[in-house]
Structures are given as C-alpha cells and as structure tokens.
Design an enzyme around this catalytic site. Structure first.
Site, PDB file in Angstrom:
ATOM      1  N   HIS A  22      -4.024  -0.024   2.199  1.00 42.88           N
ATOM      2  CA  HIS A  22      -3.938   0.678   0.925  1.00 42.88           C
ATOM      3  C   HIS A  22      -3.424  -0.206  -0.210  1.00 42.88           C
ATOM      4  O   HIS A  22      -3.189   0.295  -1.309  1.00 42.88           O
ATOM      5  CB  HIS A  22      -3.030   1.913   1.109  1.00 42.88           C
ATOM      6  CG  HIS A  22      -1.605   1.552   1.433  1.00 42.88           C
ATOM      7  ND1 HIS A  22      -0.548   2.025   0.699  1.00 42.88           N
ATOM      8  CD2 HIS A  22      -1.050   0.738   2.360  1.00 42.88           C
ATOM      9  CE1 HIS A  22       0.586   1.546   1.177  1.00 42.88           C
ATOM     10  NE2 HIS A  22       0.317   0.770   2.180  1.00 42.88           N
ATOM     11  N   HIS A  72       9.112   6.196   0.443  1.00 38.81           N
ATOM     12  CA  HIS A  72       8.622   6.225  -0.948  1.00 38.81           C
ATOM     13  C   HIS A  72       8.039   7.581  -1.368  1.00 38.81           C
ATOM     14  O   HIS A  72       6.891   7.723  -1.749  1.00 38.81           O
ATOM     15  CB  HIS A  72       7.705   5.041  -1.295  1.00 38.81           C
ATOM     16  CG  HIS A  72       6.478   4.820  -0.450  1.00 38.81           C
ATOM     17  ND1 HIS A  72       5.554   5.783  -0.191  1.00 38.81           N
ATOM     18  CD2 HIS A  72       6.030   3.703   0.166  1.00 38.81           C
ATOM     19  CE1 HIS A  72       4.583   5.277   0.543  1.00 38.81           C
ATOM     20  NE2 HIS A  72       4.856   4.012   0.775  1.00 38.81           N
ATOM     21  N   ASP A  95      -1.507  -0.608   8.587  1.00 40.94           N
ATOM     22  CA  ASP A  95      -1.158   0.786   8.261  1.00 40.94           C
ATOM     23  C   ASP A  95      -2.235   1.786   8.727  1.00 40.94           C
ATOM     24  O   ASP A  95      -1.925   2.946   9.013  1.00 40.94           O
ATOM     25  CB  ASP A  95      -0.967   0.951   6.750  1.00 40.94           C
ATOM     26  CG  ASP A  95       0.407   0.473   6.274  1.00 40.94           C
ATOM     27  OD1 ASP A  95       1.358   0.491   7.075  1.00 40.94           O
ATOM     28  OD2 ASP A  95       0.523   0.096   5.091  1.00 40.94           O
ATOM     29  N   HIS A 129       2.488   1.796  12.427  1.00 40.23           N
ATOM     30  CA  HIS A 129       3.440   2.926  12.410  1.00 40.23           C
ATOM     31  C   HIS A 129       3.037   3.917  13.501  1.00 40.23           C
ATOM     32  O   HIS A 129       1.861   4.266  13.614  1.00 40.23           O
ATOM     33  CB  HIS A 129       3.405   3.677  11.074  1.00 40.23           C
ATOM     34  CG  HIS A 129       3.833   2.857   9.903  1.00 40.23           C
ATOM     35  ND1 HIS A 129       5.135   2.474   9.688  1.00 40.23           N
ATOM     36  CD2 HIS A 129       3.130   2.376   8.852  1.00 40.23           C
ATOM     37  CE1 HIS A 129       5.210   1.781   8.564  1.00 40.23           C
ATOM     38  NE2 HIS A 129       3.997   1.699   8.033  1.00 40.23           N
ATOM     39  N   GLU A 180       3.667  -5.306   2.225  1.00 40.02           N
ATOM     40  CA  GLU A 180       4.639  -4.265   1.865  1.00 40.02           C
ATOM     41  C   GLU A 180       5.910  -4.446   2.699  1.00 40.02           C
ATOM     42  O   GLU A 180       5.862  -4.865   3.853  1.00 40.02           O
ATOM     43  CB  GLU A 180       4.022  -2.869   2.073  1.00 40.02           C
ATOM     44  CG  GLU A 180       4.839  -1.792   1.377  1.00 40.02           C
ATOM     45  CD  GLU A 180       4.159  -0.419   1.357  1.00 40.02           C
ATOM     46  OE1 GLU A 180       3.018  -0.286   1.834  1.00 40.02           O
ATOM     47  OE2 GLU A 180       4.804   0.522   0.825  1.00 40.02           O
ATOM     48  N   TYR A 221       0.037  11.479   7.151  1.00 37.80           N
ATOM     49  CA  TYR A 221       0.009  10.073   6.731  1.00 37.80           C
ATOM     50  C   TYR A 221      -1.245   9.807   5.895  1.00 37.80           C
ATOM     51  O   TYR A 221      -1.191   9.185   4.831  1.00 37.80           O
ATOM     52  CB  TYR A 221       0.024   9.172   7.980  1.00 37.80           C
ATOM     53  CG  TYR A 221       0.221   7.724   7.673  1.00 37.80           C
ATOM     54  CD1 TYR A 221       1.497   7.176   7.598  1.00 37.80           C
ATOM     55  CD2 TYR A 221      -0.866   6.883   7.438  1.00 37.80           C
ATOM     56  CE1 TYR A 221       1.677   5.840   7.302  1.00 37.80           C
ATOM     57  CE2 TYR A 221      -0.690   5.558   7.138  1.00 37.80           C
ATOM     58  CZ  TYR A 221       0.584   5.039   7.073  1.00 37.80           C
ATOM     59  OH  TYR A 221       0.746   3.712   6.771  1.00 37.80           O
TER      60      TYR A 221
HETATM   61 FE   LIG Z   1       1.725  -0.172   3.474  1.00 36.46          FE
HETATM   62 FE   LIG Z   2       3.404   0.481   6.410  1.00 38.78          FE
END
Ligand SMILES: [Fe+2]
Ligand SMILES: [Fe+2]
Ligand SMILES: Cc1cc2nc3c(=O)[nH]c(=O)nc-3n(C[C@H](O)[C@H](O)[C@H](O)COP(=O)(O)O)c2cc1C
Length: 403
Positions: free
Chosen positions: A148, A28, A167, A228, A84, A195
C-alpha cells in the site's frame, strides 16, 4: 540476547523470527482489538538472509528468536520488503547487530529507507522480476507499488514455493498459533476483511490487477508468509479468494446507519430509519459512534450496499466524531454505495448539508438532500425517518439489480 524467544520453523530452511504485539490497540487510527504480529523470516540458505525486521520496541525479541537458530552476526543479507516503521523500524539496530554484507530493497524502498533513517551505508536496489542467488536457494522480487506504499515488494522463493507477501494477505491478529490452518476460519475472515477495509480498500483496482498478474506468472505457491498475523500453508485459495471478493466491493442489502448524538434526537431518527430499512427489505446495522470505532464502521461498509450518516448540529458544524468518520472513510474510497444524510438540529442546522456534501464528494448515490428534524422528533418526524429508510432500501435494491 534474550534466550526466552524461539524461532518457529516454517519449512526446513525458513524460520519465523518475528514479534507478537499482544497489547497494541491503535495502529495508525485502526482499532487493533486483537493486537498484531510483525513477522520477519530467517532464511537459512548458503547466504543466510533476514526478510524484514520489526517495530522498534521488539528488536530484542527479533534478535532473540534469530539467536535460537543462528548467531545474528552470521546473517549475510537483509531484505526490506517495505519501509514502513512496523517492518523497518529496527533496521538500523539490526544492521548494527548483524553487520550484513548487503541490504536489499526496491528502488522506491531504497529512497524511503534513506528518507526515514538517513543511513550512512548503501542499500542495494533490486528491480521488478530480478532474482538474487542465496547459493542453494534464491529470491525473485516482485514490485507491488502502492500496495500500500510506493515501495512495497514481494519476495518469492521458488525452491520452497514460498511467497513473502509483506502487508498483503495479512491481518492484525496476535495469537500463539503461527499458521492460519490452526485458527478459526470466521475469525480469519473477519480480521482479514478488517485489514483489507482499513488499509487496502483504496487500492482495490491494483489488488485485482495483482491477483491477475500473479495468476498469469503461474508461480507455484504453497506458502504465503505475510508480515502480519498467521502464515498461510493450506487452502491458499481461501485468502486469495477473499481478496478477490473484497476488491470487487460487491454490494449487499446491508445498510450501515452510523451516527452520533448529544441528546438522543438523532439516535431516535436512526432507529426509525432502521425500521424503514427493514420494512423495505434491507438489513440495517446501527453503529452509534459512541460505541463503534471508525475502523469497525469501515469494516462493515466493505460489503454493504447503503451508508446512512446522521449528525446533530454543534456550533454550526457537524458533530466532531462524524467529521472524523467521514474524513477517514473518504480516504478509503468505498465504492458501490447508495445513501442518505440525516440529523436533528435546534436553529441553524448546518450539519446535514455538510454531511451530504462529504457523501457527495465520496460519490455515494444519495436518495435526496437529507432529512433535518428540529429538536426532538415527534411521531410525524419519525414517520419521515421511516420513509427515508424505505427509500434507501428501494435504492439499494436498484443498486443490487444493476450490479
Ligand atoms: Fe505497511
Ligand atoms: Fe505492516
Ligand atoms: C453546545 C451546543 C451547540 C449547538 N449548536 C447548534 C448550532 O450551531 N446550530 C443548530 O442548529 N443547533 C445547535 N445545537 C442544537 C442541537 O443541534 C439540538 O439540540 C439537536 O436536537 C441535538 O440533537 P441530538 O439530540 O441528536 O444531539 C447546539 C447544541 C449544543 C448542546
């Protein structure tokens, strides 16, 4: 079910069963130069539990890794820590394959999951601080609203002293290593900061609060399993300390000079500004937008003290790449910056005023109204650029003294 994919043991009861996305370069709007991973975790408790899923194209990789430990149909519970798509995109497929007894999410997570997938089954809402028994093991949920998204939550497993942090504390980094202690520290710090700068920066005040809250809860944490990049099982103070530092956005004497140019007049101005910055004791970092992605500019700004933005005028407007950058940066809400706008023009010269306007909206403390030079800069004009650099360096010094 593919037999090529294997689970990786995190503890005696917890396995990494995620996916490695080696090829992704656009996440994104964020340039993921080193790819990423979507981490999911299998908890082999009495109630076998899957924590999070993966991006849709990786569903069979996830199910393959699970199958290397247990038949996916033996999974009892699925916990969705974040709605997400990179973590929930294959939830529908996983529910179909696994037929779990229950699926859990935060109350906002339940709402978001329904708004994404319009499911015909119930998702069980869990509250902040609520615990779920998995028989011999358990999970306690901790809402991390707006970190987030409104739905994010952590899941903490006291028996393993393990925090599934979603995240938070993650990074976009595809590697064959699964643990941070196996990876070069400077790479972790860079990708972690990238990040943070591109995803968490606008929520910095909440990050500071969260670190404080987790500290006060006094939870023993030995492993941070984020969604991640690598899992942290050693030196957790390192990543937590980095987060505390990044959230502070303490300025340094680094001055990011970012610009685009059509015929290189604005580029010449940028170089002269950089000379002035250096003469004034600042450390300029020139970032022409032809060779620097917006997300790399955001990363450099994280610890900068100054942002200087240049644009030529194109058809009465700032250059599109500069508008792109400023739109992106404005959303990230960087703090503690001084700055200036500059650019070359031919006749009407609207760009510098427009850039200045955006920088004012971003609450950047500007040295003046900005420097416009008509067409190609001569020696006099370059001296004005040098002087602008000197003034920005001086204002940066003032900012550092006040900080
Ligand atoms: Fe996310
Ligand atoms: Fe994520
Ligand atoms: C397609 C095009 C449109 C332009 N439109 C404007 C304009 O509306 N107003 C203006 O002041 N200058 C305009 N210019 C002139 C440029 O701003 C000028 O050439 C400037 O020196 C370019 O700076 P650069 O070398 O950094 O690209 C235009 C130039 C081009 C190529």
């Amino acid at each position: 079910m593919s037999k090529a994919f294997k689970a990786i043991k995190v503890t005696d009861n917890v396995y990494w069963v995620g996916a490695i996305d080696w090829g992704i370069r656009d996440f994104h709007g964020y340039l993921t130069e080193r790819g990423t991973t979507y981490n999911a975790f299998l908890v082999m408790a009495d109630k076998i539990t899957l924590i999070d899923t993966v991006k849709p194209p990786f569903q069979s990789e996830l199910l393959g890794r699970i199958s290397s430990v247990v038949d996916p149909r033996d999974i009892d519970y699925v916990v969705s820590n974040h709605a997400e798509m990179d973590h929930s995109g294959s939830l529908v497929g996983v529910i179909e394959a696994v037929q779990p007894e229950k699926v859990f999410a935060s109350s906002m997570g339940c709402k978001h999951l329904q708004e994404h997938f319009h499911l015909d089954r119930e998702i069980v809402a869990v509250k902040d601080g609520e615990s779920l028994s998995l028989g011999n093991l358990g999970l306690t949920f901790l809402e991390t609203r707006m970190l987030h998204w409104p739905d994010n939550m952590f899941s903490y497993m006291p028996e393993e002293k393990l925090l599934f942090s979603q995240d938070a504390f993650g990074m976009h980094l595809a590697t064959s290593e699964r643990f941070a202690d196996e990876i070069d520290e400077s790479l972790l710090e860079y990708e972690g900061s990238k990040y943070y700068a591109n995803i968490l920066l606008p929520m910095s005040a909440l990050v500071t609060k969260l670190i404080k809250k987790v500290g006060e809860l006094n939870l023993p944490i030995e492993i941070i399993a984020c969604d991640h990049g690598p899992i942290w099982r050693q030196d957790l103070d390192k990543i937590i300390g980095w987060y505390a530092k990044w959230a502070e956005q303490k300025p340094t004497n680094k001055a990011v000079v970012v610009f685009d140019t059509m015929w290189f007049s604005t580029a010449k101005m940028a170089e002269a500004i950089a000379e002035g910055l250096m003469a004034g004791g600042a450390q300029p970092k020139l970032m022409p937008l032809k060779s620097n992605h917006r997300s790399n500019v955001a990363t450099e700004i994280l610890d900068a003290g100054a942002l200087v933005v240049g644009s030529p005028t194109l058809n009465n407007n700032m250059y599109p790449t500069v508008a792109d950058l400023l739109t992106y940066l404005k959303g990230l809400k960087p703090k503690n910056l001084v700055g200036a706008a500059f650019g070359s023009y031919g006749w009407s010269g609207e760009a510098v005023g427009q850039v200045r306007g955006m920088m004012e909206e971003m609450k950047i403390d500007l040295v003046d109204e900005g420097l416009r030079i008509k067409f190609v800069p001569n020696d006099d004009a370059l001296k004005q650029c040098f002087d602008l650099g000197l003034r920005v360096a001086e204002k940066t010094r003032g900012l550092l003294e006040a900080a």
